[in-house]
Write an enzyme that holds these catalytic residues in place. Structure first.
Site, PDB file in Angstrom:
ATOM      1  N   HIS A  43      -1.516  -1.734  24.315  1.00 50.84           N
ATOM      2  CA  HIS A  43      -2.664  -0.840  24.501  1.00 50.84           C
ATOM      3  C   HIS A  43      -2.240   0.324  25.386  1.00 50.84           C
ATOM      4  O   HIS A  43      -1.354   0.188  26.233  1.00 50.84           O
ATOM      5  CB  HIS A  43      -3.823  -1.556  25.192  1.00 50.84           C
ATOM      6  CG  HIS A  43      -4.463  -2.619  24.364  1.00 50.84           C
ATOM      7  ND1 HIS A  43      -5.339  -2.342  23.345  1.00 50.84           N
ATOM      8  CD2 HIS A  43      -4.349  -3.971  24.406  1.00 50.84           C
ATOM      9  CE1 HIS A  43      -5.750  -3.481  22.804  1.00 50.84           C
ATOM     10  NE2 HIS A  43      -5.160  -4.492  23.413  1.00 50.84           N
ATOM     11  N   ASP A  81       3.282  -0.203  33.845  1.00 48.73           N
ATOM     12  CA  ASP A  81       3.611   0.689  32.726  1.00 48.73           C
ATOM     13  C   ASP A  81       4.853   0.208  31.979  1.00 48.73           C
ATOM     14  O   ASP A  81       5.886  -0.093  32.591  1.00 48.73           O
ATOM     15  CB  ASP A  81       3.822   2.116  33.233  1.00 48.73           C
ATOM     16  CG  ASP A  81       3.907   3.115  32.092  1.00 48.73           C
ATOM     17  OD1 ASP A  81       3.174   2.949  31.090  1.00 48.73           O
ATOM     18  OD2 ASP A  81       4.717   4.064  32.193  1.00 48.73           O
ATOM     19  N   GLU A 126      -9.482  -0.082  27.722  1.00 46.46           N
ATOM     20  CA  GLU A 126      -8.435  -0.705  26.903  1.00 46.46           C
ATOM     21  C   GLU A 126      -8.290   0.052  25.587  1.00 46.46           C
ATOM     22  O   GLU A 126      -7.205   0.171  25.033  1.00 46.46           O
ATOM     23  CB  GLU A 126      -8.760  -2.166  26.641  1.00 46.46           C
ATOM     24  CG  GLU A 126      -7.612  -2.923  25.999  1.00 46.46           C
ATOM     25  CD  GLU A 126      -7.847  -4.414  26.022  1.00 46.46           C
ATOM     26  OE1 GLU A 126      -7.149  -5.116  26.770  1.00 46.46           O
ATOM     27  OE2 GLU A 126      -8.757  -4.880  25.320  1.00 46.46           O
TER      28      GLU A 126
HETATM   29 NI    NI Z   1      -5.301  -6.503  23.218  1.00 47.49          NI
END
Ligand code: NI
Length: 139
Positions: A43, A81, A126
């Site tokens: 994501h 990250d 998200e």
């Molecule tokens: Ni997911």
């Protein structure tokens, strides 16, 4: 005295898988669907950290944005990250990395670094349409 909320946006990409080790494959599939893909999926998370406090009379700031920016970079972006949240981030070793749990983990990492006089709220996207907010005030 004026209480103002200042916010800083940040971003990280991360992979995850939603599942419970103590559930059967069938139950994991039923509850978590595609998010239970054993190969993980990613994501692009958008994070907003909001800090509410009194405007400092000398600086005119609630908080120095440079300080907030560096804090988010050090504690969140560098830690999350391009990581696999399940495998690379210790907080999710035994915690499902749902967007809800990620927001709480982010809050708990930042809260001790910020003066108690501030109220902190985390907003975590998200997807463009799915996001959560957490401030620990509504316990
Ligand atoms: Ni997911």
């Amino acid at each position: 005295m004026s209480r103002v909320t200042v916010s800083r946006k940040a971003h990280f990409n991360a992979a995850h898988r939603l599942y419970r080790k103590d559930w059967s494959d069938e139950k994991n599939d039923l509850v978590f669907g595609k998010c239970n893909n054993p190969s993980f999926h990613g994501h692009n998370y958008d994070l907003i950290v909001s800090v509410t406090g009194i405007i400092d009379q000398e600086t005119g700031f609630v908080i120095d944005m440079k300080v907030l920016k560096e804090l988010i970079k050090d504690k969140i972006e560098d830690a999350f990250d391009h990581k696999n949240l399940n495998l690379d981030v210790p907080e999710f070793k035994d915690l499902n990395p749902t967007v809800e749990n990620i927001a709480v983990v982010i809050y708990n990492k930042l809260r001790p670094m910020l003066d108690e006089k501030f109220d902190i709220e985390i907003t975590l996207y998200e997807t463009a349409r799915n996001y959560v907010t957490y401030s620990a005030n509504n316990l």
